[in-house]
Design an enzyme around this catalytic site. Structure first.
Site, PDB file in Angstrom:
ATOM      1  N   HIS A 109       0.733  -1.111   0.173  1.00  0.00           N
ATOM      2  CA  HIS A 109       0.141  -0.026   0.042  1.00  0.00           C
ATOM      3  C   HIS A 109       0.625   1.773  -0.051  1.00  0.00           C
ATOM      4  O   HIS A 109       0.155   2.224   0.101  1.00  0.00           O
ATOM      5  CB  HIS A 109      -0.623   0.372   0.992  1.00  0.00           C
ATOM      6  CG  HIS A 109      -1.879  -0.840   0.626  1.00  0.00           C
ATOM      7  ND1 HIS A 109      -3.474  -1.187   0.667  1.00  0.00           N
ATOM      8  CD2 HIS A 109      -2.038  -2.147   1.523  1.00  0.00           C
ATOM      9  CE1 HIS A 109      -4.069  -1.816   0.711  1.00  0.00           C
ATOM     10  NE2 HIS A 109      -3.153  -2.560   1.477  1.00  0.00           N
ATOM     11  N   ASN A 182     -10.178  -2.589   2.556  1.00  0.00           N
ATOM     12  CA  ASN A 182      -9.466  -2.395   0.756  1.00  0.00           C
ATOM     13  C   ASN A 182     -11.194  -2.278   0.021  1.00  0.00           C
ATOM     14  O   ASN A 182     -12.326  -2.602   0.927  1.00  0.00           O
ATOM     15  CB  ASN A 182      -9.501  -4.213   0.825  1.00  0.00           C
ATOM     16  CG  ASN A 182      -8.019  -4.203   0.888  1.00  0.00           C
ATOM     17  OD1 ASN A 182      -7.167  -3.274   1.444  1.00  0.00           O
ATOM     18  ND2 ASN A 182      -7.693  -5.118   1.129  1.00  0.00           N
ATOM     19  N   TYR A 396       0.646  -4.080  11.857  1.00  0.00           N
ATOM     20  CA  TYR A 396       0.486  -2.579  11.896  1.00  0.00           C
ATOM     21  C   TYR A 396       1.741  -1.302  13.038  1.00  0.00           C
ATOM     22  O   TYR A 396       2.626  -0.795  12.726  1.00  0.00           O
ATOM     23  CB  TYR A 396      -1.102  -1.494  11.382  1.00  0.00           C
ATOM     24  CG  TYR A 396      -1.604  -2.418  10.664  1.00  0.00           C
ATOM     25  CD1 TYR A 396      -2.174  -3.803  10.275  1.00  0.00           C
ATOM     26  CD2 TYR A 396      -2.175  -1.819   9.876  1.00  0.00           C
ATOM     27  CE1 TYR A 396      -2.239  -4.271   9.888  1.00  0.00           C
ATOM     28  CE2 TYR A 396      -2.686  -2.506   8.183  1.00  0.00           C
ATOM     29  CZ  TYR A 396      -2.950  -3.856   8.456  1.00  0.00           C
ATOM     30  OH  TYR A 396      -3.209  -4.041   7.250  1.00  0.00           O
TER      31      TYR A 396
END
Ligand code: HDD
Length: 724
Positions: A109, A182, A396
């Site tokens: 991304h 998404n 993350y």
């Protein structure tokens, strides 16, 4: 000027018991931000970080330490032609800073675009969740959204065939909620353990450093061919979903099953959806390829310009809510991220609207430094044991630390909460907070000595995890296995394919032929086609024929697919909106064109909610009937792939001349081949003939443009494109 997000109506967040900060010591910008979030009269906590954007505040040019600069053109030298002096701290700082301006790009991304906006609850659901943002209709909070592709680097193109990230950061008054989704509701893999392998296989190949931002290569399809769980996602990735017309016209999905938890501690499963108010719109593959050359930043520019022009894109937030008993009766496991819940089975209830109404002030500071964490949930929203989600909850936070270089990345304004926060986390690189006192531990009894003892946990307001965990019991052993229903890899892939229109199915087949024709490993092609036979025999045959390979025997399915009813919600074409809203019409004119006719058409399109982009062979002022007219873009640099529909108002003589101009002929050939509406005056006919444009319901006189609309005329496709 975009409006500022409305102040929410819900009450101020509770603040901890420490002394209330006098307003004067909080920078004005903080005050405005905080009040916009938690309502008037909120008391700011003295430790609220300075999450106002630090802006340059000197008219004089200075260095980073405030020293005014006399000469920004020349290094300091010994004599006119002598060596540059090491003491030139101004030169040194400038070059040194420049050398360190890049940070590691996101490992996936990397290529993204973002915008600020506001979320408003439109339907209170306190019976489902105690999340503060859903307690009262009308409650609002600021948001930041980042759209992205997955495979390409930060500088790659906007329109490859790829999934689009749809990451939403909601700055609520009980902390940041990051819904990191998404534009496709399922994923390639079921278990986070396989994510590094998936990403390694899709990214440029390790020995040769290409292809950039593409799935059409050996390693990706080798991996996919060996991972039957990916077949549902592959159907979506080979569909038009993966070549969107605009970030403003994509759906968003949270993908995983999450939990809503209400004030009584009752939990229900939930899937999150973002439904674009403009409708879903895709390009076609040939168009996406050409846009990549004409404007690699097509989607980023489209988002930025729309917001800049006050054409604010919006999405409705929808939820599918279901309970454990219902889930237990389904032929798929709701903890499996390769499965979706058909909307016809559990309807999507709309509970809010998000409007993006402000572009970033600085792309790096905001879009590049934005850090999203699926682990950022707020009280009233909780996780499930989805093994893909569980892995993300770890990844993350970890990746932000290495990407942004500090454990204090939450203090970067774009990441900072806009509600009060206070804890005993201290120090670390780039610490910008200045905690006072000596309470950096808890419990402590410093308050008994009249000191600030710092914050305390608040059981009644704080985040508590959903207690019941039906999927696990105490006897559970430590296992590396997947639940039985995870083994059904084809039922929903088949449902998706069979939910498509004939034209969409043709696009999927053609995409598979395109992709697999770029795979040099022949056994990989055969393995993928063998898997397609478990999805749809006709699809497999079309792809095998497209590749000129014998139809391989069907791959063994770990679990035979079950028939699922087609779902229209999975098709773009079946829910396409024939609307001018957010769409752009390219209008070709040249010398002598009738300005009144151009103005009339422009006014009609704008009245219908669209915009017109004037295209001409030259951009300077062109003499036209009724004056001079400046084009917005020159013909060769404004190909018709950039527009949703095209129109032309030309004198016969100019049209004749343009038949010898390749860009003009291609302009119409592409618009026709991409099944767009073509509105033309009589004078343009010779040019349309040269481009091979045949009459049909999408080729109309200019007067009929608004009535015809900008929808694609896919029925034209068999005439214009050889599809698998
Ligand atoms: Fe991820 C970034 C979405 C699976 C690990 N992911 C990232 C972004 C989006 C998603 C939108 C960009 C956020 C931004 O704009 O900064 N990812 C998803 C979705 C997934 C998914 C919808 C499947 C349902 N991701 C996934 C898994 C893992 C990751 C299984 C690892 C176990 N994702 C990451 C990451 C990234 C990331 C490596 C890279 C950059 C970042 O986090 O901030 O941590």
């Amino acid at each position: 000027m975009p409006q500022k997000p409305k102040a929410p109506s819900h009450g101020a967040a509770s603040v901890s018991k420490s002394s209330q900060a006098p307003r004067s010591n909080v920078p004005q910008a903080d005050q405005a931000v905080y009040e916009a979030v938690v309502g008037q009269g909120g008391e700011l906590h003295q430790n609220l970080p300075s999450n106002r954007n630090i802006r340059p505040d000197s008219q004089a040019l200075t260095d980073n330490f405030g020293h005014r600069i006399a000469d920004n053109q020349n290094s300091l030298r010994a004599g006119e032609r002598g060596p540059t002096l090491l003491e030139d701290f101004i030169l040194r700082e400038k070059i040194f800073h420049f050398d360190h301006e890049r940070i590691p790009e996101r490992i996936v991304h990397a290529r993204g675009s973002g915008a600020h906006g506001v979320f408003e609850c439109t339907k209170a659901i306190p019976e489902l969740t105690k999340a503060s943002i859903f307690q009262k209709a009308g409650a609002t909070c600021p948001v930041f959204v980042r759209f992205s592709t997955v495979a390409g680097g930060a500088g790659s193109i906007d329109t490859p065939r790829d999934v689009r990230g749809f990451a939403v950061k909601l700055y609520t008054d009980t902390g940041n909620w990051d819904l990191v989704g998404n534009n496709i509701p399922v994923f390639f893999i079921q278990d986070a353990m396989k994510f590094p392998d998936l990403v390694h296989s899709v990214k440029m190949e390790a020995d040769r450093g290409y292809p950039q931002a593409a799935t059409a290569h050996d390693t990706l399809w080798d991996f996919i061919g060996l991972m039957p769980e990916s077949m549902h996602m592959i159907m979506w990735a080979m569909s038009d979903r993966a070549i969107p017309r605009s970030f403003r016209m994509i759906e968003g999905f949270g993908v995983h099953t999450f939990r809503l938890v209400n004030a009584k501690g009752e939990g229900r499963f939930v899937k999150f959806h973002w439904k674009p108010v403009l409708g879903i719109e895709s390009t076609c593959w040939d168009e996406a390829v050409k846009i990549a050359g004409a404007d690699p930043d097509f989607l980023r520019r489209d988002l930025y310009e729309a917001i800049d022009q006050g054409d604010f894109p919006a999405w409705d937030l929808g939820i599918q809510v279901f309970d454990e008993d219902w889930a237990a009766r389904q032929p798929y496991d709701v903890l499996d991220a390769t499965k979706l819940i058909p909307e016809e089975e559990v309807p999507v209830q709309i509970v809010g609207r998000m409007t993006l109404n402000r572009n970033p002030d600085n792309f790096f500071a905001e879009v590049e430094q934005a850090a999203f964490l699926p682990s950022n949930v707020i009280p009233g929203i909780d996780f499930t044991n989805d093994p893909l989600l569980q892995g993300r909850l770890f990844s993350y936070l970890d990746t932000q630390k290495s990407r942004l270089g500090t454990t204090n990345f939450h203090q970067i304004p774009i990441n900072a909460p806009k509600c009060p926060f206070h804890n005993f986390q201290r120090d670390g690189m780039m610490q910008t907070m200045v905690p006072t006192g000596r309470a950096n531990y808890e419990p402590n009894s410093l308050a008994e000595a009249g000191e600030d003892g710092g914050p305390r946990a608040c059981p009644e307001m704080g985040f508590t995890s959903f207690p019941a965990n039906a999927e696990r019991n105490d006897a559970a052993q430590k296992l590396r296995i997947r639940a039985e229903l995870f083994a059904d890899h084809y039922s929903q892939a088949r449902q998706f394919y069979r939910s498509q229109t004939r034209s969409e199915q043709a696009h999927i087949a053609s995409a598979l032929v395109f992709e697999l024709s770029k795979v040099a490993l022949e056994h990989v092609r055969e393995r993928v086609v063998a898997r397609l036979r478990n999805i749809d025999e006709d699809l497999a045959k079309r792809v095998a024929a497209g590749l000129a390979i014998k139809l391989p025997s069907k791959a063994r399915a770990a679990r035979e697919p079950v028939e699922m009813a087609p779902s229209d919600a999975l098709s773009i074409h079946k829910q396409a909106k024939n609307t001018f809203a957010g769409r752009k019409v390219g209008l070709l004119f040249a010398e002598g064109s009738d300005k009144a006719a151009i103005d009339k058409l422009k006014a009609e399109v704008e009245k219908a909610g669209g915009s017109v982009f004037l295209v001409a062979p030259k951009v300077g002022g062109i003499p036209v009937k009724g004056g001079t007219l400046k084009a917005d873009g020159q013909l060769a640099g404004s190909p018709s792939v950039l527009f949703d529909a095209v129109a032309s108002i030309l004198m016969p003589k100019q049209a004749e001349q343009l038949t010898r101009e390749g860009a003009a002929v291609q302009w119409f050939m592409d618009a026709y081949g991409h099944c767009k509406t073509i509105a033309h005056c009589q004078g343009s006919q010779v040019l349309l003939d040269k481009a091979g444009v045949e009459k049909d319901e999408g080729v109309v006189p200019v007067e009929a443009l608004v009535k015809t609309g900008v929808r694609r005329h896919w029925e034209r496709e068999p005439k214009v494109r050889m599809l698998a």
